[in-house]
Write an enzyme that holds these catalytic residues in place. Structure first.
Site, PDB file in Angstrom:
ATOM      1  N   ASP A 352       0.831  -1.209   0.000  1.00  0.00           N
ATOM      2  CA  ASP A 352       0.000   0.000   0.000  1.00  0.00           C
ATOM      3  C   ASP A 352       0.865   1.258   0.000  1.00  0.00           C
ATOM      4  O   ASP A 352       0.557   2.249   0.653  1.00  0.00           O
ATOM      5  CB  ASP A 352      -0.976   0.001   1.196  1.00  0.00           C
ATOM      6  CG  ASP A 352      -1.975   1.151   1.157  1.00  0.00           C
ATOM      7  OD1 ASP A 352      -2.201   1.722   0.066  1.00  0.00           O
ATOM      8  OD2 ASP A 352      -2.516   1.492   2.224  1.00  0.00           O
ATOM      9  N   VAL A 593      -7.263   8.854   8.241  1.00  0.00           N
ATOM     10  CA  VAL A 593      -6.567   7.593   8.511  1.00  0.00           C
ATOM     11  C   VAL A 593      -6.487   7.318  10.010  1.00  0.00           C
ATOM     12  O   VAL A 593      -6.422   6.181  10.457  1.00  0.00           O
ATOM     13  CB  VAL A 593      -5.169   7.613   7.844  1.00  0.00           C
ATOM     14  CG1 VAL A 593      -4.339   8.761   8.350  1.00  0.00           C
ATOM     15  CG2 VAL A 593      -4.435   6.316   8.058  1.00  0.00           C
ATOM     16  N   CYS A 659     -14.943  -4.827  11.657  1.00  0.00           N
ATOM     17  CA  CYS A 659     -15.250  -3.733  12.592  1.00  0.00           C
ATOM     18  C   CYS A 659     -14.030  -2.883  12.918  1.00  0.00           C
ATOM     19  O   CYS A 659     -14.118  -1.659  13.043  1.00  0.00           O
ATOM     20  CB  CYS A 659     -15.816  -4.291  13.898  1.00  0.00           C
ATOM     21  SG  CYS A 659     -17.096  -5.535  13.669  1.00  0.00           S
TER      22      CYS A 659
HETATM   23 CA    CA Z   1      -4.344   2.679  -0.005  1.00  0.00          CA
END
Ligand code: CA
Length: 735
Positions: A352, A593, A659
């Site tokens: 990522d 984030v 969750c």
């Molecule tokens: Ca990403």
């Protein structure tokens, strides 16, 4: 399964690996001990209460004005102030000498408890900015009076499709209009005077696409990308005619289904770099969800692209390959959308490691000659300086702790991997994490000091390959849910095995892009702090996760001013001038984030709630923030656990998979969405109705009946109950 935790705190903190997601459960205020019905904390406003339309400032903003932004330093005309997006203001009324007299001029309650990431635009005394979901407001820049409000009325259940909260990073203004994209992928042209809709266009095929980025405008075109790389979408950016909303061009960043024709010729070179997988079934990724910079000199649009979908390259492209144009900086002809050059920061991305972090143009002296450069500090930990005319790599130096690569080879332009980042047959701890050494939080460049000011952090990511892939060589995508290829069971087991969750630190680093060296740094108790502003007053401004707004001497790094502001800041400040007075303004609202990667131990939002505000300061402002009371952080009584160990384990896995990404690892919330250990009796009673029935979907807590059975939900509740009982038994303050 009993775990020993040194303190009952947010565990997810340092070790969570991603940009995570945000839907709203019962409101973001962290309170839920009361045994009442679930409370709706955020009521989307109805459209446009308009009494005094005085917001006329955007009328004359065009290419000429934005190109010459330095000629009107009192305004902040575009996302990064000027087309080069340096976030440096020539205003110098507020300096290191008089900053001691800087205080609050006014604050505006934004009526949101979700993350605020936008950079306000300021034109001739009016501010325009987006809030959560793409709600947009115009504000009198001198008084803080709200002039109009536009609500795109995004369906609340769309919140489930976003990896990292329902945020929006800003608007663009152009010739009397305000352009904003909503979280569900629509692009709007609003009348700058009253916020009424001039046109609206849907830019996405549907969920799980989302938009959180700010559009950019140039040459009567407005351009926007999208997000969804964690879920599985195919990245593209689109330019629309500013007058009509008609599509001008679209650039797909990765190849699609090989049985179909290529949409843009640049994909021909990309196809051979994808080998053997079925990436198109999960989109491939490459989403352009944040950075875009327009250069008027050459009519070039520079765009940063995101990670692969799924994250794991072994699943996405088992035969290897660079997987163009993931994690790349792409230079496009702004009028046609055709590619001029590209540079890929992380070939064959596996972690990522997006290259969507802010891009910045500057002319700087390197080895005795002035170079026209583009700069980026992407997630992967290297600070890149490229010749923006050619794409040639000039330098790439680590600005943070990096374990996945030893260095970038300047001959080949490629990173040299160490193998430390491999996770095919083991659970790997890798730096940086998917949070990035630097994420979207804007950095700033001061031409006066020659330094770039970067918000950074050192967070280890935990990566483990999908069990299904390891055992069967198959990967079954989950519809409209995370499809990263990461095994969440291994992930939580790795967290559970830690003796304690380490505190993670954040930094503001002053970086010399000419030499690749750090000049100074400020250290913070928490990672993922706010964006940065630099000014000609020799000042650098930044807000923090632990609820402060700081200013530094840009040259030396000395902290010269601080204000406690009662929630975390992630957005970048701006500065402007009205009636001869310089103001500094910042949106304060914790989220993005940090919705799960934030650390409750240091989160101001976890302590004080997360009432989003626009805060504006000036010399001798003299106002004070209304004092907020500390929230009750205690965990209510729960009945004794009757579920079996197997059921609790099933619940732990279900929680981690569905969750945790919003509510925090170990069921400890960093303060944006509710802490589920604090569920009151009524919420417990309605747990099935909420999780499967979707009764709170208007708030962003969508139904998960498509993935979770009644039995699954009971098991998850038992796991939360176990965690609540454990932490209550410690009888310590939760934060
Ligand atoms: Ca990403």
């Amino acid at each position: 399964m009993a775990k020993k935790w040194p303190v009952a705190v947010n565990a997810a903190a340092g070790l969570v690996l991603a940009g995570f997601i945000g839907w709203q459960f019962i409101g973001g205020d962290g309170e839920d001990a009361a045994p009442a019905e679930p409370v709706v904390a955020e009521v989307p406003a109805e459209a446009t209460p308009l009494e005094a339309p005085r917001a006329e400032g955007a009328t004359g903003v065009d290419r000429e004005r934005i190109s010459n932004a330095d000629a009107e330093p009192g305004n902040w005309l575009s996302h990064g102030r000027s087309y080069n997006e340096q976030r440096f203001s020539p205003l110098d009324q507020i300096t290191t000498e008089n900053i001691g007299e800087l205080s609050l001029a006014w604050s505006l309650d934004t009526d949101t408890t979700r993350g605020l990431e936008a950079t306000p635009i300021v034109v001739d005394g009016t501010m325009y900015m987006s809030l959560s979901w793409g709600v947009t407001i115009a504000v009198d820049a001198k008084t803080g009076e709200e002039l109009w409000r536009f609500d795109p009325e995004v369906p609340g259940e769309w919140g489930r499709y976003g990896c990292c909260d329902v945020v929006n990073r800003g608007v663009a203004v152009w010739k009397g209009r305000v352009y904003v994209a909503s979280f569900d992928g629509r692009l709007f042209a609003l009348d700058a005077k009253d916020g009424s809709v001039v046109w609206e266009v849907n830019t996405v095929p549907g969920p799980p696409y989302t938009i959180t980025g700010a559009p950019r405008v140039f040459n009567d075109k407005v351009v926007i990308g999208n997000g969804g790389g964690e879920y599985g979408v195919r990245g593209y950016i689109t330019a629309y005619d500013t007058e009509t909303g008609e599509q001008a061009w679209r650039f797909y960043t990765v190849p699609g289904d090989p049985s179909l024709p290529l949409e843009n010729p640049e994909l021909e070179a990309a196809v051979p770099t994808w080998k053997g997988g079925e990436w198109w079934k999960v989109g491939g990724g490459g989403t352009a969800w944040d950075s875009m910079v327009f250069e008027p000199e050459t009519d070039t649009l520079y765009v940063g692209t995101g990670n692969g979908s799924p994250w794991t390259r072994e699943i996405r492209s088992p035969g290897g390959g660079d997987n163009l144009y993931l994690s790349s900086i792409i230079a496009l002809d702004a009028d046609t959308g055709r590619m001029k050059w590209y540079y890929q920061t992380t070939p064959g991305d596996n972690w990522d490691y997006t290259a969507t972090q802010p891009l910045m143009l500057a002319d700087i002296e390197i080895d005795g000659s002035t170079r026209k450069v583009i700069m980026q500090a992407p997630k992967n930990g290297f600070f890149y300086v490229l010749d923006r005319m050619t794409g040639e790599l000039i330098s790439a130096n680590p600005f943070s702790t990096v374990t996945w690569a030893s260095h970038v080879d300047l001959e080949t332009g490629r990173p040299v991997e160490t193998g430390e980042g491999e996770y095919g047959d083991r659970t790997a701890f890798v730096l940086p994490s998917a949070n990035g050494a630097h994420n979207w939080h804007p950095m700033a460049f001061s031409p006066d000091t020659g330094l770039v000011y970067i918000p950074t952090q050192d967070i280890a990511g935990i990566y483990s390959l999908s069990e299904q892939w390891k055992e069967q060589g198959e990967f079954t995508p989950k519809k409209n849910w995370w499809n990263t290829g990461i095994d969440w069971t291994d992930y939580i087991d790795a967290i559970n095995a830690l003796p304690e969750i380490p505190m993670e630190k954040g930094y503001l680093k002053a970086w010399d892009p000419a030499t690749g060296e750090m000049k100074w740094q400020a250290e913070y108790p928490a990672p993922l702090n706010g964006g940065v502003l630099a000014t000609a007053g020799n000042l650098v401004f930044q807000g923090t996760a632990d609820g402060f707004f700081h200013a530094y001497n840009a040259e030396t790094g000395e902290r010269v001013w601080s204000q406690r502001i009662q929630t975390g800041i992630v957005a970048a400040p701006v500065t402007y001038m009205v009636d001869g007075e310089q103001y500094v303004s910042v949106l304060a609202g914790w989220g993005g984030v940090n919705i799960v990667s934030g650390d409750a131990r240091t989160s101001a939002a976890a302590k004080f709630g997360n009432d989003g505000r626009l805060l504006t300061f000036k010399i001798g402002g003299g106002e004070e923030l209304p004092e907020l009371a500390m929230l009750d952080q205690s965990i209510p009584e729960w009945p004794a656990l009757t579920a079996s160990e197997e059921e609790v384990r099933q619940g732990e896995i279900g929680y981690a998979t569905y969750c945790m990404l919003c509510h925090g690892a170990l069921a400890i919330s960093p303060g944006v969405t509710p802490d589920l250990r604090r569920m009151g009796e009524s919420t417990r009673e309605h747990f099935q109705d909420i999780v499967r029935g979707g009764i709170l979907s208007d708030n962003g807590m969508a139904s998960f009946a498509d993935h979770l059975s009644e039995e699954d939900v009971e098991a998850i509740k038992s796991y939360i109950q176990k965690r609540a009982l454990e932490d209550r038994a410690r009888q310590q303050p939760v934060n």
